[in-house]
Design an enzyme around this catalytic site. Structure first.
Site, mmCIF file in Angstrom:
data_model
loop_
_atom_site.group_PDB
_atom_site.id
_atom_site.type_symbol
_atom_site.label_atom_id
_atom_site.label_comp_id
_atom_site.label_asym_id
_atom_site.label_seq_id
_atom_site.Cartn_x
_atom_site.Cartn_y
_atom_site.Cartn_z
ATOM 1 N N SER A 31 0.746 -1.149 -0.044
ATOM 2 C CA SER A 31 -0.174 0.232 0.040
ATOM 3 C C SER A 31 0.739 1.282 0.010
ATOM 4 O O SER A 31 0.464 2.512 -0.414
ATOM 5 C CB SER A 31 -0.924 0.084 1.300
ATOM 6 N N HIS A 57 -2.510 -2.750 -6.071
ATOM 7 C CA HIS A 57 -2.721 -2.495 -4.969
ATOM 8 C C HIS A 57 -4.270 -2.734 -4.938
ATOM 9 O O HIS A 57 -5.163 -2.084 -5.243
ATOM 10 C CB HIS A 57 -2.362 -1.009 -4.469
ATOM 11 N N GLU A 99 -5.015 -0.413 -8.102
ATOM 12 C CA GLU A 99 -3.999 0.607 -8.625
ATOM 13 C C GLU A 99 -2.927 -0.447 -9.008
ATOM 14 O O GLU A 99 -2.399 -1.422 -8.241
ATOM 15 C CB GLU A 99 -3.543 1.327 -7.351
ATOM 16 N N ASN A 157 -4.015 6.069 -1.426
ATOM 17 C CA ASN A 157 -3.597 6.315 0.027
ATOM 18 C C ASN A 157 -2.952 7.741 0.347
ATOM 19 O O ASN A 157 -3.250 8.296 1.550
ATOM 20 C CB ASN A 157 -2.584 5.304 0.499
HETATM 21 N N1 3HC Z 1 -16.068 -9.108 2.546
HETATM 22 C C1 3HC Z 1 -17.029 -9.593 1.494
HETATM 23 N N2 3HC Z 1 -18.226 -8.794 1.152
HETATM 24 C C2 3HC Z 1 -18.369 -7.898 2.165
HETATM 25 C C3 3HC Z 1 -17.803 -7.315 3.242
HETATM 26 C C4 3HC Z 1 -16.369 -8.404 3.324
HETATM 27 N N3 3HC Z 1 -15.705 -7.952 4.263
HETATM 28 N N4 3HC Z 1 -18.075 -6.494 3.739
HETATM 29 C C5 3HC Z 1 -19.417 -6.158 3.171
HETATM 30 N N5 3HC Z 1 -19.415 -6.904 1.899
HETATM 31 C C6 3HC Z 1 -20.603 -6.877 0.950
HETATM 32 C C7 3HC Z 1 -21.770 -7.258 1.705
HETATM 33 O O1 3HC Z 1 -22.106 -8.536 1.903
HETATM 34 C C8 3HC Z 1 -22.921 -6.609 0.824
HETATM 35 O O2 3HC Z 1 -23.105 -7.397 -0.297
HETATM 36 P P1 3HC Z 1 -24.417 -7.181 -1.047
HETATM 37 O O3 3HC Z 1 -24.643 -5.705 -1.304
HETATM 38 O O4 3HC Z 1 -24.113 -7.877 -2.280
HETATM 39 O O5 3HC Z 1 -25.329 -7.869 -0.356
HETATM 40 C C9 3HC Z 1 -22.010 -5.276 0.289
HETATM 41 O O6 3HC Z 1 -20.740 -5.504 0.539
HETATM 42 C C10 3HC Z 1 -22.402 -4.238 1.300
HETATM 43 O O7 3HC Z 1 -22.239 -4.140 2.480
HETATM 44 P P2 3HC Z 1 -23.097 -3.967 3.758
HETATM 45 O O8 3HC Z 1 -24.442 -3.545 3.429
HETATM 46 O O9 3HC Z 1 -22.997 -4.848 4.966
HETATM 47 O O10 3HC Z 1 -22.525 -2.588 4.374
HETATM 48 P P3 3HC Z 1 -22.248 -1.254 3.456
HETATM 49 O O11 3HC Z 1 -23.391 -1.030 2.383
HETATM 50 O O12 3HC Z 1 -22.123 -0.337 4.663
HETATM 51 O O13 3HC Z 1 -21.069 -1.425 2.618
HETATM 52 C C11 3HC Z 1 -18.747 -1.366 2.784
HETATM 53 C C12 3HC Z 1 -19.862 -1.999 3.418
HETATM 54 C C13 3HC Z 1 -18.658 -2.113 1.368
HETATM 55 C C14 3HC Z 1 -17.372 -1.734 3.439
HETATM 56 C C15 3HC Z 1 -18.990 0.042 2.570
HETATM 57 O O14 3HC Z 1 -19.113 0.671 3.825
HETATM 58 C C16 3HC Z 1 -17.651 0.873 1.990
HETATM 59 O O15 3HC Z 1 -17.428 0.716 0.680
HETATM 60 N N6 3HC Z 1 -16.684 1.494 2.558
HETATM 61 C C17 3HC Z 1 -15.635 2.013 2.077
HETATM 62 C C18 3HC Z 1 -14.428 1.034 1.990
HETATM 63 C C19 3HC Z 1 -13.031 1.697 1.443
HETATM 64 O O16 3HC Z 1 -12.940 2.596 1.374
HETATM 65 N N7 3HC Z 1 -12.304 0.633 1.441
HETATM 66 C C20 3HC Z 1 -10.701 1.144 0.994
HETATM 67 C C21 3HC Z 1 -9.961 1.122 2.139
HETATM 68 S S1 3HC Z 1 -8.472 1.739 1.850
HETATM 69 C C22 3HC Z 1 -7.596 0.242 1.518
HETATM 70 O O17 3HC Z 1 -7.973 -0.795 1.382
HETATM 71 C C23 3HC Z 1 -6.055 0.522 0.972
HETATM 72 C C24 3HC Z 1 -5.053 -0.076 1.824
HETATM 73 O O18 3HC Z 1 -3.924 0.081 1.242
HETATM 74 C C25 3HC Z 1 -5.193 0.745 3.307
#
Ligand code: 3HC
Length: 298
Positions: A133, A154, A166, A204
């Site tokens: 990352s 990424h 990415e 990031n």
């Molecule tokens: N694994 C698999 N599927 C998942 C999951 C997981 N851990 N978490 C959620 N889901 C799925 C759910 O099953 C649901 O699927 P469906 O719509 O097909 O039924 C869908 O995602 C939506 O989940 P929820 O209804 O439970 O909850 P939300 O609508 O709040 O979505 C979220 C959860 C997808 C995490 C959403 O809040 C989101 O997109 N958050 C932002 C995440 C983000 O920004 N990630 C990037 C982080 S930075 C990074 O990773 C880089 C690193 O280098 C730091």
């Protein structure tokens, strides 16, 4: 013309990939293994610890089980996907892989160790990919013979849900390597965006200062954690607020990335003292049961 032939080469290169290796069965490695297996690739998933490997496989099974419950996939399809993932604690099992992705801890020495071990095992032309990352792909590539076969992919957490990858081009990455990795990302149903090998790449470099600033707001008493998150959900249409996102990413991971950015870009990325304290206290977010929000673990 040149571009067309590179694209053909890349499509052929990605299409020729039958088996990929994934090193590290944590949240990211397990997620990558899952999406690759769902796309029809055979996956060798490696972790040095039997318990981490088991935890990774259990998490993949639970994710697929959720899809069965939601009637998105059948029992049979779940079993097919799981059968494509072979877990092992022996890195030698990567020998027949056509491409290897490392997703181990965000530490340069650890990643170099993995890259050098893997390059001793696989064929010399096998593409080596890092899911780093923030660490320089060019620095990693320098640790192996044929550095032109190294690139970055990424992924984003949760990997099965987030569409972006990415794709990072190191200084020595060949056109063919980058194009093959771009095509592979599409093959596993992701949208690749090519970026240069700059600290924090794009995502990031933008996300982490927002999270850091949210922590400063909290420590200065500008608003509560709930309200800071509410502001960004309702005022900027973010799916989750910055502090909830920090809890999802892991506060130790956030701190590690900020330290890299701080080292490269200076004071505007200085980690908030409260973040350091939270990490020192073991409040790492969802994975430890508590971070800026309570996740049911104390
Ligand atoms: N694994 C698999 N599927 C998942 C999951 C997981 N851990 N978490 C959620 N889901 C799925 C759910 O099953 C649901 O699927 P469906 O719509 O097909 O039924 C869908 O995602 C939506 O989940 P929820 O209804 O439970 O909850 P939300 O609508 O709040 O979505 C979220 C959860 C997808 C995490 C959403 O809040 C989101 O997109 N958050 C932002 C995440 C983000 O920004 N990630 C990037 C982080 S930075 C990074 O990773 C880089 C690193 O280098 C730091």
């Amino acid at each position: 013309m040149e571009r067309d032939s590179n694209e053909h080469l890349a499509r052929d290169g990605a299409a020729a990939i039958v088996t990929i290796g994934v090193v590290g069965a944590g949240t990211m490695g397990g997620g990558i293994a899952q999406v690759a297996a769902r796309a029809g690739l055979d996956v060798v998933l490696i972790d040095q610890s039997e318990s981490w490997l088991d935890r990774g496989l259990v998490a993949i099974t639970a994710d697929l089980e959720r899809l069965v419950t939601k009637e998105r996939i059948t029992d049979e399809r779940r079993d097919q996907i799981l059968a494509r993932i072979e877990g092992s604690t022996r890195i030698e099992h990567l020998a027949a892989c056509d491409l290897v992705i490392e997703a181990v801890n965000e530490s340069l020495p650890t990643k170099i160790e993995v890259f050098t071990s893997v390059s001793d095992i696989v064929a010399p032309e096998v593409i080596l990919v890092s899911n780093t990352s923030s660490i320089s792909i060019t620095a990693l590539a320098g640790s192996v013979a044929n550095p032109e076969r190294v690139a970055g992919m990424h992924f984003f957490n949760p990997v099965p849900v987030m569409k972006l990858v990415e794709v990072i081009r190191g200084l020595q990455s060949s056109d063919e390597t980058v194009a093959t990795v771009m095509a592979l990302a599409e093959r596993i149903d992701k949208t690749p965006v090519q970026v240069a090998d700059a600290p924090g790449f794009v995502a990031n470099r933008l996300l982490l200062p927002m999270i850091n600033e949210a922590i400063f707001c909290l420590s200065e008493g500008v608003a509560t954690a709930e309200d800071i998150d509410r502001v960004m959900r309702l005022g900027a249409s973010h799916p989750m607020g910055p502090l909830a996102l920090a809890d999802l990413i892991g506060l130790d991971v956030c701190l590690g990335i900020l330290e890299v950015l701080h080292g490269e870009f200076g004071d505007k990325y200085r980690p908030a003292p409260m973040l350091r304290q939270m990490v020192a206290a073991g409040r790492l977010g969802r994975k430890s049961g508590a971070g800026f929000h309570d996740h049911g673990g104390g």
